[in-house]
Design a protein around this motif. Structure first.
Motif, PDB file in Angstrom:
ATOM      1  N   TYR A  22       0.850  -1.194   0.000  1.00  0.00           N
ATOM      2  CA  TYR A  22       0.000   0.000   0.000  1.00  0.00           C
ATOM      3  C   TYR A  22       0.887   1.247   0.000  1.00  0.00           C
ATOM      4  O   TYR A  22       0.982   1.971   0.990  1.00  0.00           O
ATOM      5  N   THR A  23       1.515   1.501  -1.113  1.00  0.00           N
ATOM      6  CA  THR A  23       2.521   2.563  -1.198  1.00  0.00           C
ATOM      7  C   THR A  23       1.943   3.969  -1.091  1.00  0.00           C
ATOM      8  O   THR A  23       2.675   4.914  -0.837  1.00  0.00           O
ATOM      9  N   ARG A  24       0.642   4.105  -1.285  1.00  0.00           N
ATOM     10  CA  ARG A  24       0.006   5.422  -1.195  1.00  0.00           C
ATOM     11  C   ARG A  24      -0.955   5.505  -0.010  1.00  0.00           C
ATOM     12  O   ARG A  24      -1.883   6.317  -0.003  1.00  0.00           O
ATOM     13  N   TYR A  31      -6.933   9.386   7.452  1.00  0.00           N
ATOM     14  CA  TYR A  31      -7.947   8.324   7.356  1.00  0.00           C
ATOM     15  C   TYR A  31      -9.238   8.791   8.038  1.00  0.00           C
ATOM     16  O   TYR A  31     -10.335   8.614   7.503  1.00  0.00           O
ATOM     17  N   SER A  32      -9.101   9.394   9.210  1.00  0.00           N
ATOM     18  CA  SER A  32     -10.278   9.800   9.981  1.00  0.00           C
ATOM     19  C   SER A  32     -11.040  10.961   9.333  1.00  0.00           C
ATOM     20  O   SER A  32     -12.150  11.276   9.750  1.00  0.00           O
ATOM     21  N   LYS A  33     -10.477  11.591   8.313  1.00  0.00           N
ATOM     22  CA  LYS A  33     -11.120  12.707   7.629  1.00  0.00           C
ATOM     23  C   LYS A  33     -11.808  12.310   6.326  1.00  0.00           C
ATOM     24  O   LYS A  33     -12.321  13.161   5.601  1.00  0.00           O
ATOM     25  N   ALA A  34     -11.847  11.033   6.010  1.00  0.00           N
ATOM     26  CA  ALA A  34     -12.442  10.573   4.751  1.00  0.00           C
ATOM     27  C   ALA A  34     -13.910  10.980   4.664  1.00  0.00           C
ATOM     28  O   ALA A  34     -14.673  10.814   5.621  1.00  0.00           O
ATOM     29  N   CYS A  35     -14.287  11.509   3.503  1.00  0.00           N
ATOM     30  CA  CYS A  35     -15.670  11.919   3.281  1.00  0.00           C
ATOM     31  C   CYS A  35     -16.061  11.632   1.837  1.00  0.00           C
ATOM     32  O   CYS A  35     -15.219  11.307   1.001  1.00  0.00           O
ATOM     33  N   GLU A  79     -10.314   0.284   0.796  1.00  0.00           N
ATOM     34  CA  GLU A  79     -10.541  -1.127   0.495  1.00  0.00           C
ATOM     35  C   GLU A  79     -10.129  -2.000   1.672  1.00  0.00           C
ATOM     36  O   GLU A  79      -9.437  -1.540   2.582  1.00  0.00           O
ATOM     37  N   GLU A  80     -10.562  -3.238   1.601  1.00  0.00           N
ATOM     38  CA  GLU A  80     -10.164  -4.214   2.597  1.00  0.00           C
ATOM     39  C   GLU A  80      -8.666  -4.466   2.468  1.00  0.00           C
ATOM     40  O   GLU A  80      -8.152  -4.676   1.369  1.00  0.00           O
ATOM     41  N   ALA A  81      -7.968  -4.412   3.592  1.00  0.00           N
ATOM     42  CA  ALA A  81      -6.531  -4.703   3.584  1.00  0.00           C
ATOM     43  C   ALA A  81      -6.325  -6.215   3.515  1.00  0.00           C
ATOM     44  O   ALA A  81      -7.198  -7.000   3.901  1.00  0.00           O
ATOM     45  N   ARG A  82      -5.184  -6.622   3.027  1.00  0.00           N
ATOM     46  CA  ARG A  82      -4.908  -8.039   2.781  1.00  0.00           C
ATOM     47  C   ARG A  82      -5.106  -8.911   4.025  1.00  0.00           C
ATOM     48  O   ARG A  82      -5.651  -9.997   3.949  1.00  0.00           O
ATOM     49  N   ILE A  86      -9.064  -1.966   7.127  1.00  0.00           N
ATOM     50  CA  ILE A  86      -9.333  -1.155   5.940  1.00  0.00           C
ATOM     51  C   ILE A  86      -8.138  -0.239   5.712  1.00  0.00           C
ATOM     52  O   ILE A  86      -7.583   0.312   6.664  1.00  0.00           O
ATOM     53  N   VAL A  87      -7.767  -0.068   4.474  1.00  0.00           N
ATOM     54  CA  VAL A  87      -6.686   0.842   4.101  1.00  0.00           C
ATOM     55  C   VAL A  87      -7.247   1.857   3.109  1.00  0.00           C
ATOM     56  O   VAL A  87      -8.095   1.522   2.284  1.00  0.00           O
ATOM     57  N   ILE A  88      -6.793   3.101   3.234  1.00  0.00           N
ATOM     58  CA  ILE A  88      -7.164   4.146   2.281  1.00  0.00           C
ATOM     59  C   ILE A  88      -5.892   4.597   1.593  1.00  0.00           C
ATOM     60  O   ILE A  88      -4.904   4.927   2.254  1.00  0.00           O
TER      61      ILE A  88
END
Length: 99
Positions: A22-24, A31-35, A79-82, A86-88
């Protein structure tokens, strides 16, 4: 802090743990600011102990049917992390890094 273990968050540049898959990936604060595109805060979950992905509008608990989210106006993908969770990741020109 080792360069091989941390990288700057692609949104705010704060050092965050580096995962080659997950290089980005964004930092926890970003993460907590996702909208959504309308500015409604989003929450992300695994659907069961074995994984899966679900997103909701935090305030209304309405199901959010997309993986696209925005952090500080930057288009991202949740998305679901491996291995669970969850990873953004930040998107560039509508693309994510190759898996």
């Amino acid at each position: 802090m080792s360069n091989t273990e941390f990288h700057p968050c692609p949104i705010c540049s704060i050092p965050t743990r580096y995962f080659a898959r997950y290089t980005r990936a964004v930092c926890d604060n970003c993460y907590s600011k996702a909208c959504d595109v309308q500015g409604r805060k989003l929450s992300f979950f695994n659907t069961s102990m074995s994984g899966g992905f679900e997103a909701i509008v935090t305030e209304t608990k309405e199901k959010y049917e997309s993986h696209i989210c925005y952090i500080a106006g930057v288009k991202c993908w949740a998305e679901e992390a491996r291995f669970g969770g969850i990873v953004i990741e930040m998107m560039i020109d509508g693309d994510l890094p190759n898996r």
